[in-house]
Scaffold this motif. Sequence first.
Motif, PDB file in Angstrom:
ATOM      1  N   PRO A  38     -12.220  15.104 -29.869  1.00 14.84           N
ATOM      2  CA  PRO A  38     -12.612  13.757 -29.456  1.00 14.84           C
ATOM      3  C   PRO A  38     -11.610  13.241 -28.424  1.00 14.84           C
ATOM      4  O   PRO A  38     -10.504  13.762 -28.312  1.00 14.84           O
ATOM      5  N   GLN A  39     -12.009  12.252 -27.675  1.00 14.55           N
ATOM      6  CA  GLN A  39     -11.105  11.658 -26.685  1.00 14.55           C
ATOM      7  C   GLN A  39     -10.309  10.511 -27.298  1.00 14.55           C
ATOM      8  O   GLN A  39     -10.822   9.819 -28.184  1.00 14.55           O
ATOM      9  N   PRO A  40      -9.060  10.301 -26.876  1.00 17.60           N
ATOM     10  CA  PRO A  40      -8.352  11.066 -25.863  1.00 17.60           C
ATOM     11  C   PRO A  40      -7.870  12.411 -26.402  1.00 17.60           C
ATOM     12  O   PRO A  40      -7.375  12.492 -27.519  1.00 17.60           O
ATOM     13  N   MET A  41      -8.032  13.420 -25.610  1.00 18.11           N
ATOM     14  CA  MET A  41      -7.678  14.777 -26.013  1.00 18.11           C
ATOM     15  C   MET A  41      -6.159  14.966 -25.981  1.00 18.11           C
ATOM     16  O   MET A  41      -5.501  14.548 -25.034  1.00 18.11           O
ATOM     17  N   PRO A  42      -5.574  15.585 -27.009  1.00 14.27           N
ATOM     18  CA  PRO A  42      -4.133  15.862 -26.974  1.00 14.27           C
ATOM     19  C   PRO A  42      -3.807  16.865 -25.870  1.00 14.27           C
ATOM     20  O   PRO A  42      -4.528  17.839 -25.670  1.00 14.27           O
ATOM     21  N   LYS A  43      -2.699  16.629 -25.166  1.00 10.50           N
ATOM     22  CA  LYS A  43      -2.352  17.443 -24.000  1.00 10.50           C
ATOM     23  C   LYS A  43      -1.426  18.610 -24.332  1.00 10.50           C
ATOM     24  O   LYS A  43      -1.301  19.540 -23.541  1.00 10.50           O
ATOM     25  N   LEU A  44      -0.750  18.548 -25.480  1.00  9.55           N
ATOM     26  CA  LEU A  44       0.238  19.574 -25.797  1.00  9.55           C
ATOM     27  C   LEU A  44      -0.421  20.916 -26.111  1.00  9.55           C
ATOM     28  O   LEU A  44      -1.395  20.980 -26.864  1.00  9.55           O
ATOM     29  N   LEU A  45       0.121  21.973 -25.538  1.00 17.05           N
ATOM     30  CA  LEU A  45      -0.348  23.328 -25.800  1.00 17.05           C
ATOM     31  C   LEU A  45       0.862  24.211 -26.062  1.00 17.05           C
ATOM     32  O   LEU A  45       1.694  24.425 -25.186  1.00 17.05           O
ATOM     33  N   ALA A  46       0.972  24.711 -27.291  1.00 15.41           N
ATOM     34  CA  ALA A  46       2.082  25.577 -27.675  1.00 15.41           C
ATOM     35  C   ALA A  46       1.634  27.031 -27.598  1.00 15.41           C
ATOM     36  O   ALA A  46       0.538  27.383 -28.040  1.00 15.41           O
ATOM     37  N   LEU A  47       2.486  27.873 -27.030  1.00 11.30           N
ATOM     38  CA  LEU A  47       2.185  29.289 -26.849  1.00 11.30           C
ATOM     39  C   LEU A  47       3.084  30.104 -27.762  1.00 11.30           C
ATOM     40  O   LEU A  47       4.308  29.998 -27.686  1.00 11.30           O
ATOM     41  N   SER A  48       2.483  30.917 -28.612  1.00 13.67           N
ATOM     42  CA  SER A  48       3.254  31.656 -29.605  1.00 13.67           C
ATOM     43  C   SER A  48       2.763  33.098 -29.699  1.00 13.67           C
ATOM     44  O   SER A  48       1.639  33.420 -29.308  1.00 13.67           O
ATOM     45  N   GLY A  49       3.608  33.955 -30.227  1.00  9.72           N
ATOM     46  CA  GLY A  49       3.252  35.363 -30.387  1.00  9.72           C
ATOM     47  C   GLY A  49       3.851  36.217 -29.279  1.00  9.72           C
ATOM     48  O   GLY A  49       4.091  35.748 -28.160  1.00  9.72           O
ATOM     49  N   SER A  50       4.072  37.472 -29.563  1.00  7.38           N
ATOM     50  CA  SER A  50       4.810  38.363 -28.666  1.00  7.38           C
ATOM     51  C   SER A  50       4.148  38.527 -27.307  1.00  7.38           C
ATOM     52  O   SER A  50       4.835  38.636 -26.283  1.00  7.38           O
ATOM     53  N   VAL A  51       2.817  38.558 -27.255  1.00  2.00           N
ATOM     54  CA  VAL A  51       2.131  38.744 -25.974  1.00  2.00           C
ATOM     55  C   VAL A  51       2.396  37.558 -25.052  1.00  2.00           C
ATOM     56  O   VAL A  51       2.721  37.717 -23.873  1.00  2.00           O
ATOM     57  N   LEU A  52       2.289  36.349 -25.588  1.00  2.00           N
ATOM     58  CA  LEU A  52       2.465  35.154 -24.767  1.00  2.00           C
ATOM     59  C   LEU A  52       3.923  34.875 -24.429  1.00  2.00           C
ATOM     60  O   LEU A  52       4.236  34.386 -23.345  1.00  2.00           O
TER      61      LEU A  52
END
Length: 289
Positions: free
Chosen positions: A239-253
Motif C-alpha cells: 500500500p502507499q506510501p511504499m517503504p523505500k528501504l531495500l536490504a540486500l543479504s546473502g552471499s550472491v548479493l
Amino acid sequence: MKYRIGIDSGGTHIVASSFDEQGQLLKQVTAGPGNIFLDQTGTIRRLLEVINELTAALGKADCTRILIGIAGLETNGNVHEVTSELQKQLQLKVELVSDAQLALINGLHGQDGTLVIAGTGSIVYGTCQGQSYRFGGWGNLLDDAGSAYKIAAAATQIALRQYDQGKETTLGSLLLQLTKTATMPALVKKYYQLSREEIAAFAKEIAVLAASDHLAEQVITQQAAALAVEVVGLLERYPQPMPKLLALSGSVLTNNQQFRVTLLRQIKQTYPQIQAHIVTDNNSCGVLY
C-alpha cells in the motif's frame, strides 16, 4: 550476567550468537546445514547442540531470550511442533521465525522495507504498515531465482547446450574442473549425485569467470534480472506510501558486484526511489531488534 541468543539456521550452516544486555557479542558458535524442510531431524539436533554449547558456557539460568530463524520453516508448516520440541528439550522459551523473517528484522533494524536474499536459495520478504509480504523462495526445484544454486544450474544448462552444438567453452571447462570430471556426460552423471549445497558452491567460481567470459556473464545477468522481477513483484503489492528501504543479504548479493548492479538497475527502472544497502552482519543479530 543476562544474555540473549540469536540463531540464523540457513541452508548451508547454522550461526548461533549470544549478546549481553548492551548488545555486545559474547560468544558465537556454528554448525552444519539448518534447513528444516530438507532435514528436520538433523536441523533440530544441530540447533540443540549450538544452544547447549552457549548455555553451558554462559549459564542457562541467565538466558533471557532465544530467537531462531530457520530455513524451510514456512514450507514445512510445523512451527508449533518444532517450538514445542525445542522447548521440551531445552527447558527454555524459544521463539521461531523463518530465516527470511529473521534476516528482514536484522537487515532493516525493525523498520518497514524490503529484504532480498540471494545465497544458496533466494527469497524476497517485506513489511509495510504492520503487514508482512513474501515473493518467491519456493525452493531450488520450483523457484530460487538468482540464488547460487540457480546460477550454477543455469551455467550447467548453457554449457551443455553449447556441447550439444559441438562447441567447447571456457564455462564448460570450468564446470568440468569443479565437478572433477573429464567429459560433459560424466559431468551430468556427477551433477545428479551432488547435493544442493555442493552445486550452489560453483556459483562463486562462475561469478569470477563472468569478468572475462560472455557465457558466464550471461548467466549472472539473467539470474539477477530474474530475481529483480520478484523484487518488483513484491514492491507492487505494498500500500502507499511504499517503504523505500531495500536490504540486500546473502552471499550472491554481498559478494557479486555485477549481480548486485544488474539487480538494482532493473528494480530502479520501475522504482527509482528505492534506497538499497548491503547487510554486513550475521542475521543472528536480529535478536537485538
